[in-house]
Design a protein around this motif. Structure first.
Motif, PDB file in Angstrom:
ATOM      1  N   THR A  14      52.581  39.812  73.640  1.00 59.81           N
ATOM      2  CA  THR A  14      53.416  38.976  72.493  1.00 59.81           C
ATOM      3  C   THR A  14      53.912  39.945  71.378  1.00 59.81           C
ATOM      4  N   GLU A  15      54.947  39.021  70.423  1.00 63.76           N
ATOM      5  CA  GLU A  15      55.322  39.824  69.329  1.00 63.76           C
ATOM      6  C   GLU A  15      54.270  40.176  68.531  1.00 63.76           C
ATOM      7  N   ASP A  16      53.357  39.211  68.314  1.00 61.31           N
ATOM      8  CA  ASP A  16      52.159  39.294  67.461  1.00 61.31           C
ATOM      9  C   ASP A  16      51.193  40.362  67.713  1.00 61.31           C
ATOM     10  N   HIS A  17      51.193  40.755  69.089  1.00 63.55           N
ATOM     11  CA  HIS A  17      50.056  41.706  69.553  1.00 63.55           C
ATOM     12  C   HIS A  17      51.032  43.212  69.362  1.00 63.55           C
ATOM     13  N   VAL A  18      52.329  43.119  69.419  1.00 57.78           N
ATOM     14  CA  VAL A  18      53.044  44.424  69.091  1.00 57.78           C
ATOM     15  C   VAL A  18      52.939  44.806  67.660  1.00 57.78           C
ATOM     16  N   ARG A  19      53.390  43.658  66.899  1.00 55.43           N
ATOM     17  CA  ARG A  19      53.222  43.576  65.273  1.00 55.43           C
ATOM     18  C   ARG A  19      51.953  44.096  64.869  1.00 55.43           C
ATOM     19  N   SER A  20      50.663  43.797  65.594  1.00 56.22           N
ATOM     20  CA  SER A  20      49.619  44.161  65.228  1.00 56.22           C
ATOM     21  C   SER A  20      49.241  45.777  65.119  1.00 56.22           C
ATOM     22  N   PHE A  21      49.812  46.352  65.445  1.00 55.01           N
ATOM     23  CA  PHE A  21      49.836  48.017  65.609  1.00 55.01           C
ATOM     24  C   PHE A  21      50.264  48.286  64.102  1.00 55.01           C
ATOM     25  N   LEU A  22      50.999  47.550  63.435  1.00 50.50           N
ATOM     26  CA  LEU A  22      51.473  48.090  62.019  1.00 50.50           C
ATOM     27  C   LEU A  22      49.962  47.907  61.274  1.00 50.50           C
ATOM     28  N   SER A  23      49.065  47.415  61.495  1.00 50.45           N
ATOM     29  CA  SER A  23      47.738  47.509  60.998  1.00 50.45           C
ATOM     30  C   SER A  23      46.746  48.675  61.213  1.00 50.45           C
ATOM     31  N   VAL A  24      47.193  49.244  62.195  1.00 52.19           N
ATOM     32  CA  VAL A  24      46.418  50.534  62.853  1.00 52.19           C
ATOM     33  C   VAL A  24      46.304  51.353  61.843  1.00 52.19           C
ATOM     34  N   ARG A  25      45.045  51.877  61.592  1.00 53.05           N
ATOM     35  CA  ARG A  25      44.874  52.913  60.488  1.00 53.05           C
ATOM     36  C   ARG A  25      43.902  54.194  61.103  1.00 53.05           C
ATOM     37  N   PRO A  26      44.084  55.401  60.737  1.00 49.54           N
ATOM     38  CA  PRO A  26      43.371  56.647  61.170  1.00 49.54           C
ATOM     39  C   PRO A  26      41.962  56.639  60.741  1.00 49.54           C
ATOM     40  N   HIS A  27      40.983  56.987  61.314  1.00 48.43           N
ATOM     41  CA  HIS A  27      39.780  57.328  60.938  1.00 48.43           C
ATOM     42  C   HIS A  27      39.591  58.631  60.239  1.00 48.43           C
ATOM     43  N   ASP A  28      40.470  59.358  60.057  1.00 52.34           N
ATOM     44  CA  ASP A  28      40.327  60.375  59.353  1.00 52.34           C
ATOM     45  C   ASP A  28      41.379  60.444  58.217  1.00 52.34           C
ATOM     46  N   ASN A  29      41.974  61.593  57.429  1.00 51.20           N
ATOM     47  CA  ASN A  29      42.953  61.479  56.465  1.00 51.20           C
ATOM     48  C   ASN A  29      44.182  61.913  57.165  1.00 51.20           C
ATOM     49  N   SER A  30      44.641  61.511  58.506  1.00 50.36           N
ATOM     50  CA  SER A  30      45.573  61.739  58.976  1.00 50.36           C
ATOM     51  C   SER A  30      46.875  60.714  58.404  1.00 50.36           C
ATOM     52  N   ASP A  31      48.072  61.191  58.395  1.00 46.71           N
ATOM     53  CA  ASP A  31      49.220  60.444  58.071  1.00 46.71           C
ATOM     54  C   ASP A  31      49.181  58.859  58.501  1.00 46.71           C
ATOM     55  N   VAL A  32      49.229  57.792  57.919  1.00 42.28           N
ATOM     56  CA  VAL A  32      49.258  56.732  58.521  1.00 42.28           C
ATOM     57  C   VAL A  32      50.330  56.139  59.516  1.00 42.28           C
ATOM     58  N   ASP A  33      51.610  56.471  59.040  1.00 48.49           N
ATOM     59  CA  ASP A  33      52.743  56.222  59.740  1.00 48.49           C
ATOM     60  C   ASP A  33      52.532  56.889  61.222  1.00 48.49           C
ATOM     61  N   PHE A  34      52.306  58.514  60.896  1.00 44.28           N
ATOM     62  CA  PHE A  34      52.302  58.975  62.434  1.00 44.28           C
ATOM     63  C   PHE A  34      51.136  58.484  63.243  1.00 44.28           C
ATOM     64  N   HIS A  35      50.003  58.263  62.711  1.00 43.07           N
ATOM     65  CA  HIS A  35      48.903  57.571  63.646  1.00 43.07           C
ATOM     66  C   HIS A  35      49.404  56.323  64.211  1.00 43.07           C
ATOM     67  N   MET A  36      49.896  55.263  63.537  1.00 44.38           N
ATOM     68  CA  MET A  36      50.246  54.005  64.143  1.00 44.38           C
ATOM     69  C   MET A  36      51.208  54.204  65.087  1.00 44.38           C
ATOM     70  N   LEU A  37      52.431  55.255  64.867  1.00 40.99           N
ATOM     71  CA  LEU A  37      53.475  55.477  66.047  1.00 40.99           C
ATOM     72  C   LEU A  37      52.907  56.188  67.155  1.00 40.99           C
ATOM     73  N   LEU A  38      52.011  56.989  66.959  1.00 44.25           N
ATOM     74  CA  LEU A  38      51.268  57.585  68.061  1.00 44.25           C
ATOM     75  C   LEU A  38      50.579  56.913  69.033  1.00 44.25           C
ATOM     76  N   LYS A  39      49.894  55.782  68.270  1.00 45.31           N
ATOM     77  CA  LYS A  39      49.048  54.932  69.193  1.00 45.31           C
ATOM     78  C   LYS A  39      49.755  53.949  69.652  1.00 45.31           C
ATOM     79  N   ALA A  40      50.782  53.560  69.248  1.00 44.23           N
ATOM     80  CA  ALA A  40      51.868  52.321  69.772  1.00 44.23           C
ATOM     81  C   ALA A  40      52.308  53.223  70.866  1.00 44.23           C
ATOM     82  N   TYR A  41      52.831  54.247  70.922  1.00 46.28           N
ATOM     83  CA  TYR A  41      53.338  55.033  71.927  1.00 46.28           C
ATOM     84  C   TYR A  41      52.253  55.303  73.318  1.00 46.28           C
ATOM     85  N   GLN A  42      51.334  55.606  72.652  1.00 46.79           N
ATOM     86  CA  GLN A  42      49.979  55.824  73.769  1.00 46.79           C
ATOM     87  C   GLN A  42      49.641  54.533  74.369  1.00 46.79           C
ATOM     88  N   SER A  43      50.079  53.312  73.757  1.00 47.24           N
ATOM     89  CA  SER A  43      49.496  51.963  74.394  1.00 47.24           C
ATOM     90  C   SER A  43      50.547  51.183  74.887  1.00 47.24           C
TER      91      SER A  43
END
Length: 95
Positions: A14-43
């Motif tokens: 759903t759109e909500d599920h897709v949009r939920s990836f905007l709240s994905v955060r890294p567990h280390d000090n990685s760049d937030v935008d990079f992390h969420m974009l990579l996780k979205a690509y992988q998923s």
């Protein structure tokens, strides 16, 4: 040992599920935008990723951000055998 979870193929997002990836955060000090974009690509499937990228850009996020190794998600995706469509979507978004 028996697997406790079956792999889900072609799940409808759903759109909500897709949009939920905007709240994905890294567990280390990685760049937030990079992390969420990579996780979205992988998923996500291509169509879901394209929708996510619209939300990502609307949220003022940077598609050209880099990871700890200095590479962008576009550079990583471009190396993958099945990444061509994702790479094109990223290029159109200004990555």
């Amino acid at each position: 040992m028996k697997k406790d979870k079956e792999k889900v193929i072609d799940e409808v997002w759903t759109e909500d599920h897709v949009r939920s990836f905007l709240s994905v955060r890294p567990h280390d000090n990685s760049d937030v935008d990079f992390h969420m974009l990579l996780k979205a690509y992988q998923s996500m499937r291509v169509t879901d990723f394209e929708l996510f990228l619209q939300f990502f850009l609307e949220d003022g996020r940077d598609p050209g951000t880099t990871g700890k190794d200095g590479r962008t998600v576009l550079e990583i995706v471009s190396e993958h055998r099945h990444g061509a469509e994702y790479a094109e979507i990223l290029r159109r978004a200004g990555a």
